[in-house]
Each structure stands twice: as structure tokens, then as C-alpha cells.
Design a protein around this motif. Sequence first.
Motif, PDB file in Angstrom:
ATOM      1  N   LEU A  86       0.828  -1.276  -0.031  1.00 40.50           N
ATOM      2  CA  LEU A  86      -0.061   0.160  -0.105  1.00 40.50           C
ATOM      3  C   LEU A  86       0.779   1.137   0.106  1.00 40.50           C
ATOM      4  O   LEU A  86       1.889   1.358   0.656  1.00 40.50           O
ATOM      5  N   LYS A  87       0.572   2.070  -0.714  1.00 41.03           N
ATOM      6  CA  LYS A  87       1.275   3.414  -0.999  1.00 41.03           C
ATOM      7  C   LYS A  87       1.201   4.303   0.123  1.00 41.03           C
ATOM      8  O   LYS A  87       0.189   4.621   0.377  1.00 41.03           O
ATOM      9  N   ASN A  88       2.250   4.756   0.425  1.00 35.36           N
ATOM     10  CA  ASN A  88       2.585   5.639   1.731  1.00 35.36           C
ATOM     11  C   ASN A  88       1.695   5.107   3.309  1.00 35.36           C
ATOM     12  O   ASN A  88       0.967   5.926   3.898  1.00 35.36           O
ATOM     13  N   TYR A  89       1.952   4.039   3.433  1.00 28.68           N
ATOM     14  CA  TYR A  89       1.142   3.135   4.327  1.00 28.68           C
ATOM     15  C   TYR A  89       1.729   3.719   5.729  1.00 28.68           C
ATOM     16  O   TYR A  89       3.081   4.006   6.039  1.00 28.68           O
ATOM     17  N   ALA A  90       0.834   4.257   6.544  1.00 32.19           N
ATOM     18  CA  ALA A  90       1.192   4.501   7.988  1.00 32.19           C
ATOM     19  C   ALA A  90       0.360   4.044   9.188  1.00 32.19           C
ATOM     20  O   ALA A  90      -0.773   4.036   8.770  1.00 32.19           O
ATOM     21  N   GLY A  91       0.712   4.152  10.378  1.00 34.29           N
ATOM     22  CA  GLY A  91       0.122   3.773  11.497  1.00 34.29           C
ATOM     23  C   GLY A  91      -0.041   4.864  12.693  1.00 34.29           C
ATOM     24  O   GLY A  91       1.030   5.384  12.668  1.00 34.29           O
ATOM     25  N   ASP A  92      -1.122   4.974  13.236  1.00 33.85           N
ATOM     26  CA  ASP A  92      -1.153   5.966  14.515  1.00 33.85           C
ATOM     27  C   ASP A  92      -2.201   5.352  15.404  1.00 33.85           C
ATOM     28  O   ASP A  92      -3.235   4.835  14.948  1.00 33.85           O
ATOM     29  N   VAL A  93      -1.553   5.025  16.711  1.00 33.39           N
ATOM     30  CA  VAL A  93      -2.374   4.369  17.672  1.00 33.39           C
ATOM     31  C   VAL A  93      -2.290   5.593  18.998  1.00 33.39           C
ATOM     32  O   VAL A  93      -1.484   5.824  19.478  1.00 33.39           O
ATOM     33  N   ALA A  94      -3.672   5.866  19.265  1.00 34.21           N
ATOM     34  CA  ALA A  94      -3.858   6.752  20.221  1.00 34.21           C
ATOM     35  C   ALA A  94      -4.385   6.084  21.424  1.00 34.21           C
ATOM     36  O   ALA A  94      -5.250   5.195  21.306  1.00 34.21           O
ATOM     37  N   LEU A  95      -3.969   6.573  22.648  1.00 34.75           N
ATOM     38  CA  LEU A  95      -4.545   5.876  23.864  1.00 34.75           C
ATOM     39  C   LEU A  95      -5.534   7.121  24.775  1.00 34.75           C
ATOM     40  O   LEU A  95      -4.643   8.079  24.655  1.00 34.75           O
ATOM     41  N   ARG A  96      -6.526   6.666  25.408  1.00 40.54           N
ATOM     42  CA  ARG A  96      -6.857   7.681  26.129  1.00 40.54           C
ATOM     43  C   ARG A  96      -7.771   7.041  27.437  1.00 40.54           C
ATOM     44  O   ARG A  96      -8.331   5.925  27.255  1.00 40.54           O
ATOM     45  N   ASP A  97      -7.247   7.502  28.512  1.00 40.27           N
ATOM     46  CA  ASP A  97      -7.765   7.001  29.966  1.00 40.27           C
ATOM     47  C   ASP A  97      -9.385   7.318  29.906  1.00 40.27           C
ATOM     48  O   ASP A  97      -9.741   8.409  29.613  1.00 40.27           O
ATOM     49  N   VAL A 110      -3.418   5.301   4.212  1.00 40.28           N
ATOM     50  CA  VAL A 110      -2.569   4.917   2.635  1.00 40.28           C
ATOM     51  C   VAL A 110      -2.987   5.989   1.732  1.00 40.28           C
ATOM     52  O   VAL A 110      -4.098   6.514   1.664  1.00 40.28           O
ATOM     53  N   ASP A 111      -2.092   5.852   0.719  1.00 41.72           N
ATOM     54  CA  ASP A 111      -2.693   6.863  -0.379  1.00 41.72           C
ATOM     55  C   ASP A 111      -3.742   6.088  -1.275  1.00 41.72           C
ATOM     56  O   ASP A 111      -3.455   4.857  -1.540  1.00 41.72           O
ATOM     57  N   ALA A 117     -10.378  -1.342  -2.966  1.00 44.18           N
ATOM     58  CA  ALA A 117      -9.420  -2.300  -2.461  1.00 44.18           C
ATOM     59  C   ALA A 117      -8.570  -1.689  -1.318  1.00 44.18           C
ATOM     60  O   ALA A 117      -8.255  -2.408  -0.275  1.00 44.18           O
ATOM     61  N   ASP A 118      -8.050  -0.529  -1.462  1.00 43.89           N
ATOM     62  CA  ASP A 118      -7.130   0.102  -0.473  1.00 43.89           C
ATOM     63  C   ASP A 118      -7.943   0.399   0.882  1.00 43.89           C
ATOM     64  O   ASP A 118      -7.205   0.144   1.877  1.00 43.89           O
ATOM     65  N   ARG A 119      -9.091   0.868   0.674  1.00 42.80           N
ATOM     66  CA  ARG A 119      -9.784   1.308   1.886  1.00 42.80           C
ATOM     67  C   ARG A 119     -10.289  -0.257   2.584  1.00 42.80           C
ATOM     68  O   ARG A 119     -10.088  -0.307   3.791  1.00 42.80           O
ATOM     69  N   ALA A 120     -10.661  -1.132   1.798  1.00 38.00           N
ATOM     70  CA  ALA A 120     -10.913  -2.567   2.460  1.00 38.00           C
ATOM     71  C   ALA A 120      -9.534  -3.076   3.295  1.00 38.00           C
ATOM     72  O   ALA A 120      -9.562  -3.612   4.392  1.00 38.00           O
ATOM     73  N   ALA A 121      -8.333  -3.014   2.577  1.00 34.06           N
ATOM     74  CA  ALA A 121      -7.173  -3.447   3.138  1.00 34.06           C
ATOM     75  C   ALA A 121      -6.587  -2.758   4.441  1.00 34.06           C
ATOM     76  O   ALA A 121      -6.200  -2.918   5.232  1.00 34.06           O
ATOM     77  N   ALA A 122      -6.759  -1.238   4.236  1.00 38.00           N
ATOM     78  CA  ALA A 122      -6.715  -0.379   5.449  1.00 38.00           C
ATOM     79  C   ALA A 122      -7.487  -0.856   6.622  1.00 38.00           C
ATOM     80  O   ALA A 122      -6.879  -0.829   7.832  1.00 38.00           O
ATOM     81  N   LYS A 123      -8.871  -1.060   6.550  1.00 36.23           N
ATOM     82  CA  LYS A 123      -9.843  -1.115   7.424  1.00 36.23           C
ATOM     83  C   LYS A 123      -9.396  -2.622   8.076  1.00 36.23           C
ATOM     84  O   LYS A 123      -9.408  -2.764   9.247  1.00 36.23           O
ATOM     85  N   THR A 124      -8.959  -3.611   7.144  1.00 38.75           N
ATOM     86  CA  THR A 124      -8.701  -5.114   7.860  1.00 38.75           C
ATOM     87  C   THR A 124      -7.579  -5.001   8.682  1.00 38.75           C
ATOM     88  O   THR A 124      -7.322  -5.431   9.649  1.00 38.75           O
TER      89      THR A 124
END
Length: 139
Positions: A86-97, A110-111, A117-124
Motif C-alpha cells: 500500500l502506497k504511503n502506509y502509516a499507522g497511528d495508535v492513540a490511547l485515552r484513559d 494509505v494513499d 481495495a485500498d480502503r478494505a485493506a486499510a480497514k482490515t
Amino acid sequence: MQATSTATVSSPVDHVWEVLSDHEGMSEWRLGIKVTLRAEGTPDRNGVGAVRVIDAPGPAPSIVEEIVAFEPGRRLGYRALSGVPLKNYAGDVALRDVGGRTEITYTISVDRRLPLADRAAAKTISFVLLKALVRQVSR
């Protein structure tokens, strides 16, 4: 394009952060992967600038990711350097009490090349990684 998955666990934020920010510990998340640290970050070895290598069983190439955000107890962000289709794949995990429990929000970006297909892959991906983190935190 972004896809987000969210869950709340009964563990406190400090425990979730300890699991999330231990890159090599991801090998224990029951995903069949092995994670090694290629380069240490600053000021924490798992912090910004750390480079982790994720090896999955089979013929898939290693995924190499760089940590781009490291806010203890709050947020961890990374971007793929190689090994991800996936082009420009990045992840971000936020935590909140939330009253002693922790809300985890896992976002994959992702770009858009093939919108559906890209949306389904990112969601999965966001769902699978969130479930693995939740399972590990709850052990």
C-alpha cells in the motif's frame, strides 16, 4: 484515505503503552511475526527514529517501519519504509484513559490508488492489529 478501529480495554493506559511501545514484544502478539529493532530511537530506544523490521512466515518481504511519533501514554505513530504494497502506509495508535480503562484508537493511512481495495485493506489491517494489541494487553 484512513481507516480506524477502536476498542476499550480494562487495562490502565500505562500497561497498554508498555505493550504497544515494546516493538520487539510484538513478536508475542500471536500474529506469527518476528520483530527486531534495526535502529534505536531517541530519547527512548523505541522512540522517534526507531526502525523496526517485521518478518512474517512465508515468502512475504520484511516490512520495515520507522517510528515518527512517540508520546508516552498517549500516542505512537509509524510509517512504512518498505515491504508494504500500500502506497504511503502509516499507522497511528492513540490511547485515552476512560475511568481507569483505556480506549485504543488504531488508524491506518494509505494513499488511494484503488479506492475500494485500498480502503478494505486499510480497514482490515487496523482491525487485525487492534485485535492483536487488545488480546496481548488482556493477557
